[in-house]
Design a protein around this motif. Structure first.
Motif, PDB file in Angstrom:
ATOM      1  N   PRO A   1      -0.238 -34.398   8.310  1.00  0.00           N
ATOM      2  CA  PRO A   1      -0.197 -32.957   8.054  1.00  0.00           C
ATOM      3  C   PRO A   1       0.770 -32.249   9.007  1.00  0.00           C
ATOM      4  O   PRO A   1       0.965 -32.694  10.134  1.00  0.00           O
ATOM      5  N   THR A   2       1.347 -31.176   8.534  1.00  0.00           N
ATOM      6  CA  THR A   2       2.269 -30.410   9.363  1.00  0.00           C
ATOM      7  C   THR A   2       1.495 -29.565  10.370  1.00  0.00           C
ATOM      8  O   THR A   2       0.275 -29.393  10.248  1.00  0.00           O
ATOM      9  N   LEU A   3       2.211 -29.009  11.335  1.00  0.00           N
ATOM     10  CA  LEU A   3       1.574 -28.125  12.307  1.00  0.00           C
ATOM     11  C   LEU A   3       0.967 -26.916  11.597  1.00  0.00           C
ATOM     12  O   LEU A   3      -0.129 -26.470  11.938  1.00  0.00           O
ATOM     13  N   HIS A   4       1.668 -26.428  10.600  1.00  0.00           N
ATOM     14  CA  HIS A   4       1.169 -25.283   9.829  1.00  0.00           C
ATOM     15  C   HIS A   4      -0.132 -25.645   9.111  1.00  0.00           C
ATOM     16  O   HIS A   4      -1.082 -24.849   9.106  1.00  0.00           O
ATOM     17  N   ASP A   5      -0.173 -26.833   8.519  1.00  0.00           N
ATOM     18  CA  ASP A   5      -1.396 -27.288   7.840  1.00  0.00           C
ATOM     19  C   ASP A   5      -2.575 -27.382   8.817  1.00  0.00           C
ATOM     20  O   ASP A   5      -3.693 -26.972   8.499  1.00  0.00           O
ATOM     21  N   LEU A   6      -2.312 -27.939   9.989  1.00  0.00           N
ATOM     22  CA  LEU A   6      -3.365 -28.060  10.992  1.00  0.00           C
ATOM     23  C   LEU A   6      -3.850 -26.679  11.438  1.00  0.00           C
ATOM     24  O   LEU A   6      -5.049 -26.454  11.599  1.00  0.00           O
ATOM     25  N   ASP A   7      -2.911 -25.753  11.610  1.00  0.00           N
ATOM     26  CA  ASP A   7      -3.274 -24.389  11.997  1.00  0.00           C
ATOM     27  C   ASP A   7      -4.146 -23.737  10.924  1.00  0.00           C
ATOM     28  O   ASP A   7      -5.162 -23.105  11.233  1.00  0.00           O
ATOM     29  N   LEU A   8      -3.769 -23.908   9.670  1.00  0.00           N
ATOM     30  CA  LEU A   8      -4.571 -23.354   8.572  1.00  0.00           C
ATOM     31  C   LEU A   8      -5.959 -23.982   8.526  1.00  0.00           C
ATOM     32  O   LEU A   8      -6.950 -23.286   8.269  1.00  0.00           O
ATOM     33  N   ASP A   9      -6.037 -25.284   8.769  1.00  0.00           N
ATOM     34  CA  ASP A   9      -7.335 -25.970   8.777  1.00  0.00           C
ATOM     35  C   ASP A   9      -8.242 -25.418   9.880  1.00  0.00           C
ATOM     36  O   ASP A   9      -9.443 -25.222   9.669  1.00  0.00           O
ATOM     37  N   VAL A  10      -7.670 -25.181  11.060  1.00  0.00           N
ATOM     38  CA  VAL A  10      -8.453 -24.614  12.163  1.00  0.00           C
ATOM     39  C   VAL A  10      -9.002 -23.254  11.743  1.00  0.00           C
ATOM     40  O   VAL A  10     -10.198 -22.975  11.895  1.00  0.00           O
ATOM     41  N   GLN A  11      -8.137 -22.405  11.195  1.00  0.00           N
ATOM     42  CA  GLN A  11      -8.561 -21.068  10.781  1.00  0.00           C
ATOM     43  C   GLN A  11      -9.618 -21.135   9.679  1.00  0.00           C
ATOM     44  O   GLN A  11     -10.601 -20.384   9.702  1.00  0.00           O
ATOM     45  N   LEU A  12      -9.421 -22.031   8.719  1.00  0.00           N
ATOM     46  CA  LEU A  12     -10.368 -22.186   7.614  1.00  0.00           C
ATOM     47  C   LEU A  12     -11.759 -22.538   8.123  1.00  0.00           C
ATOM     48  O   LEU A  12     -12.756 -21.910   7.760  1.00  0.00           O
ATOM     49  N   HIS A  13     -11.832 -23.545   8.988  1.00  0.00           N
ATOM     50  CA  HIS A  13     -13.130 -23.995   9.479  1.00  0.00           C
ATOM     51  C   HIS A  13     -13.779 -22.961  10.404  1.00  0.00           C
ATOM     52  O   HIS A  13     -15.004 -22.807  10.388  1.00  0.00           O
ATOM     53  N   LEU A  14     -12.976 -22.254  11.188  1.00  0.00           N
ATOM     54  CA  LEU A  14     -13.538 -21.186  12.021  1.00  0.00           C
ATOM     55  C   LEU A  14     -14.128 -20.071  11.156  1.00  0.00           C
ATOM     56  O   LEU A  14     -15.228 -19.584  11.425  1.00  0.00           O
ATOM     57  N   CYS A  15     -13.392 -19.681  10.122  1.00  0.00           N
ATOM     58  CA  CYS A  15     -13.892 -18.619   9.236  1.00  0.00           C
ATOM     59  C   CYS A  15     -15.168 -19.056   8.519  1.00  0.00           C
ATOM     60  O   CYS A  15     -16.125 -18.281   8.410  1.00  0.00           O
TER      61      CYS A  15
END
Length: 123
Positions: A1-15
């Motif tokens: 996964p790209t850095l952007h994908d990982l960042d989105l995953d972090v935000q998704l799971h936090l939300c």
């Protein structure tokens, strides 16, 4: 996964974790929503999502679908807390992966400031 994908995953799971935690706290009576706020849910939904409703793809989220997909009344508060904990754990795992990948990139491009790398990765 790209850095952007990982960042989105972090935000998704936090939300997800925050949503589940709030639902559990409300169910247990530890977090009260005032009547005015509850009465204006359709208006709040419209104001929150109206900017993206103009997009053709993906299809706009409808209020009824939003209500159905966020209804947690079938779950006990303990289940909601457990689901929140799992979401936070997934956010932590993805955040650690993101930090690891950013560290690799910084090491590989030591002359580039980390903030610039971060901004470039989100483009």
């Amino acid at each position: 996964p790209t850095l952007h994908d990982l960042d989105l995953d972090v935000q998704l799971h936090l939300c997800r974790g925050m949503f589940r935690m709030i639902a559990g706290l409300q169910r247990d009576g530890h977090l009260c929503v005032d009547a005015l706020t509850q009465a204006s849910l359709p208006l709040r939904f419209h104001r929150r999502f109206s900017p993206v409703m103009r997009l053709q793809k993906p299809a706009a989220l409808l209020y009824d679908h939003y209500c159905d997909s966020t209804d947690s009344s079938a779950y006990k508060s303990s289940d909601l807390y457990q689901a929140a904990a799992e979401s936070f754990e997934l956010a932590k795992i993805h955040a650690e992966l993101l930090v690891k990948e950013l560290t690799k990139k910084v090491t590989a491009e030591a002359a580039t400031p980390m903030e610039e790398l971060w901004l470039d990765s989100l483009k």
